[in-house]
Design an enzyme around this catalytic site. Structure first.
Site, PDB file in Angstrom:
ATOM      1  NE  ARG A 151     -10.086   5.777  13.319  1.00 54.50           N
ATOM      2  CZ  ARG A 151     -10.190   6.959  12.698  1.00 54.50           C
ATOM      3  NH1 ARG A 151     -10.712   7.984  13.332  1.00 54.50           N
ATOM      4  NH2 ARG A 151      -9.771   7.117  11.465  1.00 54.50           N
ATOM      5  CD  GLU A 189      -8.992  11.816  -2.293  1.00 56.76           C
ATOM      6  OE1 GLU A 189      -9.788  11.821  -3.232  1.00 56.76           O
ATOM      7  OE2 GLU A 189      -9.281  11.426  -1.143  1.00 56.76           O
TER       8      GLU A 189
END
Length: 179
Positions: free
Chosen positions: A62, A99
């Site tokens: 994006r 993560e």
């Protein structure tokens, strides 16, 4: 007369995506609205009025949308930083932690010349891992980073602190608390 809309008002939240307990901040609703999109681009540009910027770097994916529009408004070049294996020419790469696990981003090895003033752009600042990797790539090419600009900051994930600890100026348009 109703109050005027802010950038944050154009961003929808999708609950439990991509995992249960996550509130996904979806900027595609911002991008699809002409007023919202223009507002976001104008507000992202505002802090840099009169400042020299030679290249806008957009982070996959994006960040490409925002970065392309900002580069156009500034009449400067746009440089993508992509996931490993997506750029066709000679590249340099930087790994970073996710993560769960690691990832790698790349930039063309000739995309930024030494001393060029660079603005890094992405839609969302979470942990700061992707942007920190981008900073390292740009610094290896001897670019001078002016700032890192985002539409959304998720302050609970600490990305701003990570980037500021690297000596970066950070600009965001809105924040959402929580994950």
């Amino acid at each position: 007369m109703p109050p005027s809309r802010q950038v944050k008002d154009y961003i929808r939240t999708i609950v439990d995506f991509p995992h249960e307990g996550i509130f996904f901040r979806d900027v595609t609703t911002l991008f699809s609205d002409p007023r919202g999109f223009r507002m976001a681009i104008d507000q992202m540009l505002h802090p840099y009025a009169g400042e020299r910027i030679d290249k806008v770097v957009g982070l996959e994916a994006r960040g490409f949308i925002l970065g392309g529009a900002i580069a156009h408004q500034l009449s400067v070049g746009f440089v993508p930083i992509r996931k490993k294996g997506k750029l066709p020419g000679p590249t340099i790469s930087q790994d970073y932690k996710l993560e769960y696990g690691e990832a790698v981003v790349e930039i063309h090895d000739d995309a930024i010349r030494p001393g060029e003033k660079v603005l890094i752009v992405d839609d969302l600042l979470a942990t700061g891992g992707t942007c920190a990797a981008a900073i390292k790539l740009i610094e290896r090419l001897k670019g001078d980073i002016v700032s890192c600009a985002f539409v959304v900051d998720l302050p609970d994930l600490g990305g701003r602190k990570v980037l500021e600890a690297m000596g970066m100026d950070v600009h965001t348009l809105c924040t959402f608390d929580g994950l």
